[in-house]
Design a protein around this motif. Structure first.
Motif, PDB file in Angstrom:
ATOM      1  N   SER A   1       0.873  -1.078  -0.174  1.00  0.00           N
ATOM      2  CA  SER A   1       0.513   0.025   0.283  1.00  0.00           C
ATOM      3  C   SER A   1       0.417   0.956   0.068  1.00  0.00           C
ATOM      4  O   SER A   1       1.674   1.355   0.835  1.00  0.00           O
ATOM      5  CB  SER A   1      -1.291  -0.042   1.358  1.00  0.00           C
ATOM      6  OG  SER A   1      -1.157   1.033   1.171  1.00  0.00           O
ATOM      7  N   GLY A   2      -0.106   2.229  -1.002  1.00  0.00           N
ATOM      8  CA  GLY A   2       1.403   3.398  -0.971  1.00  0.00           C
ATOM      9  C   GLY A   2       2.020   3.896  -1.486  1.00  0.00           C
ATOM     10  O   GLY A   2       3.704   4.257  -1.428  1.00  0.00           O
ATOM     11  N   SER A   3       2.620   2.335  -2.543  1.00  0.00           N
ATOM     12  CA  SER A   3       4.387   2.763  -2.682  1.00  0.00           C
ATOM     13  C   SER A   3       3.650   2.913  -4.198  1.00  0.00           C
ATOM     14  O   SER A   3       5.361   3.091  -5.232  1.00  0.00           O
ATOM     15  CB  SER A   3       4.779   0.796  -3.275  1.00  0.00           C
ATOM     16  OG  SER A   3       3.570   0.327  -4.285  1.00  0.00           O
ATOM     17  N   GLY A   4       2.828   3.744  -5.357  1.00  0.00           N
ATOM     18  CA  GLY A   4       2.944   3.834  -6.166  1.00  0.00           C
ATOM     19  C   GLY A   4       1.300   3.636  -7.611  1.00  0.00           C
ATOM     20  O   GLY A   4       2.572   3.284  -8.173  1.00  0.00           O
ATOM     21  N   LYS A   5       1.878   1.966  -6.916  1.00  0.00           N
ATOM     22  CA  LYS A   5       1.488   1.075  -8.441  1.00  0.00           C
ATOM     23  C   LYS A   5      -0.062   2.010  -9.099  1.00  0.00           C
ATOM     24  O   LYS A   5      -0.157   1.494 -10.235  1.00  0.00           O
ATOM     25  CB  LYS A   5       0.922   0.551  -7.591  1.00  0.00           C
ATOM     26  CG  LYS A   5       1.746  -1.196  -6.614  1.00  0.00           C
ATOM     27  CD  LYS A   5       0.154  -2.390  -6.323  1.00  0.00           C
ATOM     28  CE  LYS A   5      -0.275  -1.686  -5.581  1.00  0.00           C
ATOM     29  NZ  LYS A   5      -1.094  -2.641  -4.861  1.00  0.00           N
ATOM     30  N   SER A   6      -0.613   2.390  -8.273  1.00  0.00           N
ATOM     31  CA  SER A   6      -2.082   2.982  -9.356  1.00  0.00           C
ATOM     32  C   SER A   6      -1.416   4.619  -9.647  1.00  0.00           C
ATOM     33  O   SER A   6      -1.305   4.386 -11.536  1.00  0.00           O
ATOM     34  CB  SER A   6      -2.912   3.969  -8.244  1.00  0.00           C
ATOM     35  OG  SER A   6      -3.584   2.297  -7.626  1.00  0.00           O
ATOM     36  N   SER A   7       0.043   4.887  -9.442  1.00  0.00           N
ATOM     37  CA  SER A   7       0.043   5.909 -10.434  1.00  0.00           C
ATOM     38  C   SER A   7       1.057   5.815 -11.651  1.00  0.00           C
ATOM     39  O   SER A   7       0.803   5.945 -12.662  1.00  0.00           O
ATOM     40  CB  SER A   7       0.969   7.083  -9.746  1.00  0.00           C
ATOM     41  OG  SER A   7       0.295   7.640  -8.952  1.00  0.00           O
ATOM     42  N   LEU A   8       1.468   4.920 -11.168  1.00  0.00           N
ATOM     43  CA  LEU A   8       2.302   3.851 -12.777  1.00  0.00           C
ATOM     44  C   LEU A   8       1.864   3.870 -13.251  1.00  0.00           C
ATOM     45  O   LEU A   8       1.353   3.689 -14.737  1.00  0.00           O
ATOM     46  CB  LEU A   8       3.344   2.482 -12.139  1.00  0.00           C
ATOM     47  CG  LEU A   8       4.357   2.156 -12.830  1.00  0.00           C
ATOM     48  CD1 LEU A   8       5.168   2.952 -13.392  1.00  0.00           C
ATOM     49  CD2 LEU A   8       5.006   1.570 -11.818  1.00  0.00           C
ATOM     50  N   ILE A   9       0.383   3.163 -13.454  1.00  0.00           N
ATOM     51  CA  ILE A   9      -0.554   2.271 -13.885  1.00  0.00           C
ATOM     52  C   ILE A   9      -0.798   3.253 -14.799  1.00  0.00           C
ATOM     53  O   ILE A   9      -1.354   3.534 -16.010  1.00  0.00           O
ATOM     54  CB  ILE A   9      -1.319   1.926 -13.696  1.00  0.00           C
ATOM     55  CG1 ILE A   9      -0.758   0.464 -12.380  1.00  0.00           C
ATOM     56  CG2 ILE A   9      -2.611   1.097 -14.738  1.00  0.00           C
ATOM     57  CD1 ILE A   9      -1.691  -0.639 -12.085  1.00  0.00           C
ATOM     58  N   ASN A  10      -1.365   4.352 -14.163  1.00  0.00           N
ATOM     59  CA  ASN A  10      -1.580   5.102 -15.494  1.00  0.00           C
ATOM     60  C   ASN A  10      -0.511   6.460 -16.062  1.00  0.00           C
ATOM     61  O   ASN A  10      -1.010   6.228 -17.080  1.00  0.00           O
ATOM     62  CB  ASN A  10      -2.536   6.969 -14.530  1.00  0.00           C
ATOM     63  CG  ASN A  10      -3.599   6.196 -13.226  1.00  0.00           C
ATOM     64  OD1 ASN A  10      -4.556   5.062 -13.841  1.00  0.00           O
ATOM     65  ND2 ASN A  10      -4.341   6.778 -12.291  1.00  0.00           N
ATOM     66  N   ALA A  11       0.566   6.234 -15.486  1.00  0.00           N
ATOM     67  CA  ALA A  11       1.210   6.622 -16.429  1.00  0.00           C
ATOM     68  C   ALA A  11       2.073   6.117 -17.842  1.00  0.00           C
ATOM     69  O   ALA A  11       2.009   6.185 -18.656  1.00  0.00           O
ATOM     70  CB  ALA A  11       2.742   6.905 -15.822  1.00  0.00           C
ATOM     71  N   LEU A  12       1.611   5.141 -17.106  1.00  0.00           N
ATOM     72  CA  LEU A  12       1.785   3.944 -18.560  1.00  0.00           C
ATOM     73  C   LEU A  12       0.822   3.338 -19.663  1.00  0.00           C
ATOM     74  O   LEU A  12       0.547   3.411 -20.636  1.00  0.00           O
ATOM     75  CB  LEU A  12       2.021   2.789 -17.588  1.00  0.00           C
ATOM     76  CG  LEU A  12       3.359   1.725 -17.202  1.00  0.00           C
ATOM     77  CD1 LEU A  12       3.637   1.130 -16.650  1.00  0.00           C
ATOM     78  CD2 LEU A  12       4.590   2.064 -17.763  1.00  0.00           C
ATOM     79  N   ARG A  13      -0.954   3.769 -18.922  1.00  0.00           N
ATOM     80  CA  ARG A  13      -1.177   3.739 -19.985  1.00  0.00           C
ATOM     81  C   ARG A  13      -1.812   5.606 -20.619  1.00  0.00           C
ATOM     82  O   ARG A  13      -2.480   5.914 -21.551  1.00  0.00           O
ATOM     83  CB  ARG A  13      -2.411   3.766 -18.961  1.00  0.00           C
ATOM     84  CG  ARG A  13      -2.755   1.707 -18.786  1.00  0.00           C
ATOM     85  CD  ARG A  13      -3.881   1.815 -17.520  1.00  0.00           C
ATOM     86  NE  ARG A  13      -4.966   2.500 -18.308  1.00  0.00           N
ATOM     87  CZ  ARG A  13      -5.560   2.524 -17.630  1.00  0.00           C
ATOM     88  NH1 ARG A  13      -5.901   3.228 -16.418  1.00  0.00           N
ATOM     89  NH2 ARG A  13      -7.501   2.629 -17.595  1.00  0.00           N
ATOM     90  N   GLY A  14      -0.960   6.569 -20.024  1.00  0.00           N
ATOM     91  CA  GLY A  14      -0.765   7.917 -20.453  1.00  0.00           C
ATOM     92  C   GLY A  14      -2.121   8.645 -19.990  1.00  0.00           C
ATOM     93  O   GLY A  14      -3.224   9.519 -20.606  1.00  0.00           O
TER      94      GLY A  14
END
Length: 426
Positions: free
Chosen positions: A72-85
């Motif tokens: 939790s809080g590692s930045g997974k969701s932000s990474l997924i969004n960035a990879l999807r543009g």
């Protein structure tokens, strides 16, 4: 048997791309071999076109799954969004929050390619996902790649997962992703400034990488293993290792899935855009063949030709090179501008939308010019095979010109955004 039924392409103008045109292990190698086999069994123009139509967009139907896991809080969701543009506020973006937003695993399809899916998975060892049943609970065999994400040090649970992934029979690949690196680098620079250290940013980043790699190898208890570690910031996809991560995924993908990643990745970086240009260039012969023999031809063109296929491909160029409305809006927002102002500042030469009249005029002029420079034999050849090789050359040349101009605009756009962001850094 008519000449068209016995049609074969000249040996010096083969359908297969030249060796220097092929991305390593590119999907086109496999597809063209399949096309040659099909041609031997179904020797006609119509069947060639049917096969080409199937090949052109076959990459869209191939499933590709990337698991993104971490605490939790590692930045997974932000990474997924960035990879999807996508930005956090965009429709379909992964929810971002410090508390655990993924008590169960969630799928996030690519906004333009539904078979390209990122999976947000809880980290190993949570109440609902204990280590003992973790691999079974997440259906581990589903995924092509695993991204193990951490905003701090990688722990024993992360290393355990990496080892389990590498044990799998279907050989999924595993990558360590250290997130929120912009915060770490800011802190490191401040600390070294207080100590009056003269280390450059590049040196600080290199030291950071060495420290992280050493920590992982110590936990693995195997100093000789080759690990993939990427230091990224999802808020700055043009900096650090974000581009390297995307290109590593592209390089490591199975041949048949490589085009999906090439056309699915959205970061505005020069190396990724170069991969896209190479892949787009390999489609030009297919588009020319399909356009010349389509039943839906435009009578205003001086040679039999379907404008629809050409228009669609130019639109695809702009989507892939971030020159469409969505891409420019995203780029403009990253530097606080309107897309119309951004287009003016970058002095883009490619037209946002080419009218049919302008497209027909350009094709007619190019055809007449190409025809005038051909030999007498080449000019007569088209009457015997019901296939105008000059028309093929015209369409390919036109598409190449459109692609080259779009690529120049994209390179200028990347330079402008990079300079804007660097000048805004205090």
């Amino acid at each position: 048997m008519s000449p068209a039924d016995d049609f074969t392409l000249p040996a010096d103008d083969d359908l297969s791309p030249a060796d220097d045109d092929i991305l390593p292990g590119d999907i086109y190698v496999t597809d063209y071999k399949a096309g040659e086999e099909y041609l031997r069994n179904h020797n006609s123009i119509e069947n060639i076109l049917k096969q080409l139509e199937n090949i052109k967009d076959s990459w869209k139907s191939i499933p590709f799954n990337i698991a993104v896991t971490g605490q939790s809080g590692s930045g997974k969701s932000s990474l997924i969004n960035a990879l999807r543009g996508l930005k956090e506020e965009d429709v379909g973006a992964a929810q971002v929050g410090e508390k655990e937003t993924s008590s169960k695993y969630c799928s996030y399809p690519h906004p333009n390619h539904g078979r390209f899916i990122f999976w947000d998975l809880p980290g190993v060892g949570t109440d609902k996902f204990p280590q003992k049943t973790y691999m079974e609970s997440i259906h581990a065999s589903r995924y092509d790649f695993f991204l193990i994400v951490s905003s701090g040090r990688f722990h024993s649970q992360d290393i355990w997962l990496a080892n389990e992934v590498l044990k799998q029979k279907h050989k999924s690949r595993c990558y360590f992703v250290r997130s929120k690196v912009d915060i770490d680098m800011k802190n490191r620079k401040r600390r070294h400034a207080l100590e009056k250290d003269t280390m450059t940013d590049a040196d600080l980043f290199l030291n950071f990488r060495v420290e992280m790699t050493s920590d992982i190898l110590k936990t693995l208890h195997n100093p000789n293993i080759n690990i993939h570690l990427f230091l990224v910031s999802s808020h700055f996809p043009s900096k650090y290792d974000f581009e390297d991560l995307q290109l590593q995924l592209l390089e490591d993908a199975l041949n048949i899935k490589r085009l999906l990643i090439t056309f699915g990745m959205t970061s505005l970086t020069k190396r990724l855009m170069e991969h896209k240009r190479n892949a787009l260039r390999l489609r030009q012969r297919e588009i020319a063949l399909l356009s010349c023999k389509s039943e839906n031809t435009n009578v205003e063109v001086v040679f039999p030709c379907s404008i629809m296929h050409i228009q669609s491909e130019i639109k695809f160029y702009k989507e892939q090179l971030s020159l469409d409305t969505e891409g420019l809006d995203y780029a403009a927002s990253s530097v606080g501008l309107k897309s119309s102002d951004l287009r003016k500042k970058v002095e883009m030469k490619s037209v946002p939308t080419m009218s049919i009249d302008s497209l027909i005029k350009s094709l007619n002029e190019l055809y007449r010019s190409t025809y005038a420079n051909q030999s007498y034999l080449t000019k007569q050849w088209r009457y015997y095979i019901r296939y105008d090789m000059i028309a093929l050359k015209t369409i390919e040349t036109f598409l190449q010109g459109q692609l080259d101009q779009a690529m120049r605009d994209t390179e200028n756009l990347i330079d402008f955004i990079t300079n804007m962001k660097e000048s805004s850094v205090v």
